[in-house]
Scaffold this active site. Sequence first.
Site, short mmCIF file in Angstrom:
data_model
loop_
_atom_site.label_atom_id
_atom_site.label_comp_id
_atom_site.label_asym_id
_atom_site.label_seq_id
_atom_site.Cartn_x
_atom_site.Cartn_y
_atom_site.Cartn_z
N ALA A 99 50.02 -3.68 9.64
CA ALA A 99 49.20 -2.53 9.27
C ALA A 99 49.54 -2.17 7.82
O ALA A 99 50.49 -2.69 7.25
CB ALA A 99 49.51 -1.37 10.19
N GLY A 123 50.42 -5.54 13.28
CA GLY A 123 48.99 -5.48 13.56
C GLY A 123 48.31 -6.84 13.42
O GLY A 123 47.32 -7.11 14.11
N GLU A 136 57.51 -3.69 14.52
CA GLU A 136 57.33 -2.24 14.43
C GLU A 136 58.61 -1.46 14.74
O GLU A 136 58.90 -0.44 14.12
CB GLU A 136 56.22 -1.77 15.40
CG GLU A 136 54.82 -2.07 14.93
CD GLU A 136 54.37 -3.48 15.27
OE1 GLU A 136 55.20 -4.31 15.68
OE2 GLU A 136 53.17 -3.76 15.11
N GLU A 177 48.82 -8.51 16.58
CA GLU A 177 48.02 -7.84 17.62
C GLU A 177 46.56 -8.26 17.54
O GLU A 177 45.90 -8.45 18.57
CB GLU A 177 48.18 -6.31 17.48
CG GLU A 177 49.62 -5.89 17.80
CD GLU A 177 49.85 -4.41 17.67
OE1 GLU A 177 49.75 -3.91 16.54
OE2 GLU A 177 50.12 -3.75 18.69
#
Length: 637
Positions: free
Chosen positions: A69, A115, A140, A118
């Site tokens: 992210a 991310g 994370e 993901e």
Amino acid sequence: MNVNLQHWRLEVDAQGIATATLDKAGESANSLSAEVLREFSSLLDQLDVSPPKGLIIRSGKVAGFIAGADISEFARLDTAEQGRALVERGWTLFNRLAAVKYPTLALVRGHCLGGGLELALACRYLLTVDQPATKLGLPEVMLGIFPGWGGMLRLPQRVGPAAALDMMLTGKTIDARRAKKMGLADDCVPPRVMEMAARQLVVSGQPRRPLPFMQKLMNGPLKRVVANGARKQVVKKVRPQHYPAPYAIIDLWQKHDGNALAAPEVVDRIIASPTARNLLRVFHLQERLKAFGKDSEFKARRVHVIGAGVMGGDIAAWCALRGMTVTLQDQTLERIAPAIQRANTLFSKKLRDPLLARAAFDRLIPDPQGDGVPHADVIIEAIFEHVEAKHALFRAVEPRMKPGALLATNTSSLRLEDLRTVLQRPERLVGIHFFNPVSMMPLVEVVEAEGADPAVVRAACAFVRQIDKLPLPVRSAPGFLVNAVLAPYMLAAMRAVDEGISPETVDEAMLAFGMPMGPIELIDTVGLDIAMAAGKQLAGGADAPKCLLQRVEKNQLGKKSGQGFYAWSDGKPQKGSAGSVPAGLAERLVTPLIDRAERLVAEGVVVDADLADAGVIFGTGFAPFTGGPLNWRQASR
Ligand code: NAI
């Protein structure tokens, strides 16, 4: 085919296979900002209108697939609503991706983190490209948060909960081949065939590898058992009041199938926690250290290390591990042999591939005659801590060095200004100060003596980056930064023992504070003789603690002699149970460390408070969730 996309390119070939390439505008690496996700959503809208035969998602960057992210957006979150909105954004979008009717494939080359993974997990297929830079992971937890965009749901489904929790709770990454082996990737191919392989796989209709029966049970009826087991492991490493995120990850997986939005109070608590803020700070501090040396063109290929003892041997091994050709000199071959043996263990541990381990081993060359000196780009001296011995060595080495090569000393306690007096070009001596154990400690202090050539200091920083350590520039001063702050802390801990508090209780006070190791165990690990010598140099004339003197007299030197404050067996201290910790003990012990760090900033030994925090965290393991000693003091005022 499309308009208005800044970050993505969408192409559809003659066979109807679409390729979406992420090439984030104005950046060298891809990250999933709100804007990038918004565009991805409109790209899916477009494909809804005319569905392709298959969709391949790939990166347009050489740097890698997707780094995660956008951290700067995370740093700007002010309210709980914003936090939840950020989780919702990726969770919903990736659920949508997972549900599209056409087959999808993530072509993963280079890093695929957070991310990014993901997103890849939401595709039907994941294809990894076999090259060293390919690394997949959900880091994370290292930022004090959780993988809220579907990672906690899909990774356990894909690889089974044991492996998934291991990755999510440690943040560790895995390489391309391992991803295939554990079922995270459907296939792993060399770069030259990756396009072809991706196109074949995406339309292959090949079913996913089913989870083994046991793993299915663990992701279903046995969830509670697995979660409890994971909690037990986590408790051994971190305390929930310091690091709440790993506990939240287990809870969210067990109770909400990885859907953080089902537990908004957890989202609010974790995202707003001081730990998350401080770990983000530590991340930025690390980036700052990594930037040192970027302004230097210096590039080393060959390193010559003199002194194959505790430090020199391990420094040489580390440099060889990181790709340098290394010659290792000592007085005799017999003195070099143990270092080579240790190196061998390091290589096979760090490089699982025996061919790579063998290549590293071949790069490390015993060199009792010092034949490597004229070829070396960097020469690191790590011999006995004696000025005369180092002088004699420098006199002999300097005339044989190639022009432009770095001459560095690993000294902990001698003044560079004294060591360099015998050199023709004294301004070129630099300190490159590693910590013990070399393979575990990320920090290296780069020591600038009075009047040193700044280009040499920059080159030394560049070299430290080349071997994948974090350089911290410091001015030449007793103990530099790290040892200078540790000395008064250790002294305070031993004074507490002199007062009658047990070593176990002293250690427990600091473990509860959040240190990775108690100060007394640290002293045992470093060696009581070394602590004594450091104390003489750095304690400003204070008397040595009685508990230290008594043990050194009895030759109880700590871990290395099998007995110090603790008895040691199998490399572990045999501790009794700690007593109740007197109120305020931790603060009392940590105060001298923080005072000293403040003073060193004021004296300019380290440039500013942020760098002092960075140095103390990466050089001593100082509780990262505090954001560093100076940050902690400010926050607790
Ligand atoms: P050590 O005693 O384990 O190793 C020194 C090695 O240097 C010995 O193998 C010795 O044979 C060799 N040597 C001595 N004179 C030599 C010469 N003229 N030519 C070639 N080899 C020679 O010492 P250690 O602990 O590795 O320390 C080395 C240096 O690193 C010192 O300057 C020390 O201050 C520094 N240092 C030590 C740390 C530690 O935790 N031990 C941490 C950071 C720095």
